[in-house]
Design a protein around this motif. Structure first.
Motif, mmCIF file in Angstrom:
data_model
loop_
_atom_site.group_PDB
_atom_site.id
_atom_site.type_symbol
_atom_site.label_atom_id
_atom_site.label_comp_id
_atom_site.label_asym_id
_atom_site.label_seq_id
_atom_site.Cartn_x
_atom_site.Cartn_y
_atom_site.Cartn_z
ATOM 1 N N ASN A 1 1.483 -1.145 -0.070
ATOM 2 C CA ASN A 1 0.506 0.213 0.102
ATOM 3 C C ASN A 1 1.024 0.763 -0.331
ATOM 4 O O ASN A 1 0.514 2.452 0.738
ATOM 5 C CB ASN A 1 -1.249 -0.156 1.190
ATOM 6 N N THR A 2 2.209 1.878 -0.883
ATOM 7 C CA THR A 2 2.755 2.373 -1.102
ATOM 8 C C THR A 2 3.425 2.634 -1.839
ATOM 9 O O THR A 2 3.330 1.730 -3.116
ATOM 10 C CB THR A 2 4.348 1.590 -0.045
ATOM 11 N N VAL A 3 2.982 3.880 -2.023
ATOM 12 C CA VAL A 3 4.154 4.666 -3.405
ATOM 13 C C VAL A 3 5.375 5.461 -3.180
ATOM 14 O O VAL A 3 5.519 5.898 -2.344
ATOM 15 C CB VAL A 3 2.866 5.898 -3.975
ATOM 16 N N TYR A 4 6.326 5.543 -4.270
ATOM 17 C CA TYR A 4 7.676 5.886 -3.978
ATOM 18 C C TYR A 4 7.209 7.229 -4.544
ATOM 19 O O TYR A 4 7.105 6.606 -6.333
ATOM 20 C CB TYR A 4 8.034 4.306 -4.467
ATOM 21 N N LEU A 5 8.222 7.765 -4.659
ATOM 22 C CA LEU A 5 9.313 8.765 -5.338
ATOM 23 C C LEU A 5 10.970 8.753 -5.336
ATOM 24 O O LEU A 5 11.316 9.108 -4.769
ATOM 25 C CB LEU A 5 8.697 9.632 -5.547
ATOM 26 N N GLN A 6 11.511 8.503 -6.778
ATOM 27 C CA GLN A 6 12.770 8.215 -6.394
ATOM 28 C C GLN A 6 13.172 9.295 -7.407
ATOM 29 O O GLN A 6 12.862 9.608 -8.438
ATOM 30 C CB GLN A 6 13.187 7.367 -7.467
ATOM 31 N N MET A 7 13.824 9.979 -6.733
ATOM 32 C CA MET A 7 14.639 11.464 -7.072
ATOM 33 C C MET A 7 16.069 10.996 -7.326
ATOM 34 O O MET A 7 16.294 11.608 -6.330
ATOM 35 C CB MET A 7 13.735 12.758 -6.514
ATOM 36 N N ASN A 8 16.653 11.082 -8.335
ATOM 37 C CA ASN A 8 18.310 11.563 -8.783
ATOM 38 C C ASN A 8 18.214 12.285 -10.115
ATOM 39 O O ASN A 8 17.491 13.618 -10.397
ATOM 40 C CB ASN A 8 18.445 10.313 -10.222
ATOM 41 N N ASN A 9 19.332 12.870 -9.477
ATOM 42 C CA ASN A 9 20.272 14.028 -10.303
ATOM 43 C C ASN A 9 19.679 14.914 -9.659
ATOM 44 O O ASN A 9 19.074 15.956 -10.457
ATOM 45 C CB ASN A 9 20.699 14.137 -11.556
ATOM 46 N N LEU A 10 19.748 15.485 -8.433
ATOM 47 C CA LEU A 10 18.195 16.834 -7.851
ATOM 48 C C LEU A 10 19.184 18.454 -8.445
ATOM 49 O O LEU A 10 20.299 18.047 -8.406
ATOM 50 C CB LEU A 10 18.306 16.065 -6.549
ATOM 51 N N LYS A 11 18.749 18.923 -8.313
ATOM 52 C CA LYS A 11 18.446 20.077 -8.887
ATOM 53 C C LYS A 11 18.237 21.082 -7.949
ATOM 54 O O LYS A 11 17.729 21.370 -7.386
ATOM 55 C CB LYS A 11 18.226 20.142 -10.397
ATOM 56 N N PRO A 12 18.843 22.261 -8.385
ATOM 57 C CA PRO A 12 18.694 23.645 -6.218
ATOM 58 C C PRO A 12 17.349 24.173 -6.815
ATOM 59 O O PRO A 12 16.380 24.062 -5.589
ATOM 60 C CB PRO A 12 19.173 24.667 -6.925
#
Length: 119
Positions: free
Chosen positions: A77-88
Motif C-alpha cells: 500500500n505504498t507509492v514511491y518517488l525516486q529522485m535522481n540528479n537533483l537540482k536546486p
C-alpha cells in the motif's frame, strides 16, 4: 490516511538522490491512482508524477522527466518517488496524493515533506 516517509536527509547536494515513500492506511490503493506534487515558495502546486492502478501507466512533468521515477507496491500500500540528479530548482515541499482511477480530483493527501537541494 496518507503518510509520507522520506528516505534520506532533508538537505541533498545537487546531483544527489532521494527517495520518498507514501504509505497509505485506511483504504487499499488497488483502485486508486497515485500522484506526487510539489510546491516551491511563491509558486503554485505542481503535479510532477502520476501512476494509474490499472495498467500502471505513468505521467511525468517535463521538469522531472528522465530524473524522477514513480512506482507503487500495492502489497505494501505504498507509492514511491525516486529522485535522481537533483537540482536546486527541485527544492520544494513534496506531497503524495491518491484518487480513484475513475475520478480526476485527488481526494487523499499526505502531510508534505521538505526537500532542499543545495551545496
Amino acid at each position: 490516511q496518507v503518510q509520507l516517509v522520506k528516505s534520506g536527509g532533508d538537505l541533498v547536494q545537487p546531483g544527489g538522490s532521494l527517495r520518498l515513500s507514501c504509505v497509505v492506511s485506511g483504504f487499499s490503493l488497488d483502485y486508486y491512482a497515485a500522484g506526487w506534487f510539489r510546491q516551491a515558495p511563491g509558486q503554485e502546486r505542481e503535479n510532477i508524477a502520476c501512476i494509474n492502478s490499472t495498467d500502471r501507466s505513468t505521467y511525468y512533468a517535463d521538469s522531472v522527466n528522465g530524473r524522477f521515477t514513480i512506482s507503487r507496491d500495492n502489497g505494501k500500500n505504498t507509492v514511491y518517488l525516486q529522485m535522481n540528479n537533483l537540482k536546486p530548482e527541485d527544492t520544494a515541499v513534496y506531497y503524495c496524493a491518491a484518487r480513484l482511477d475513475s475520478l480526476s480530483v485527488f481526494e487523499y493527501w499526505g502531510q508534505g515533506t521538505q526537500v532542499t537541494v543545495s551545496s
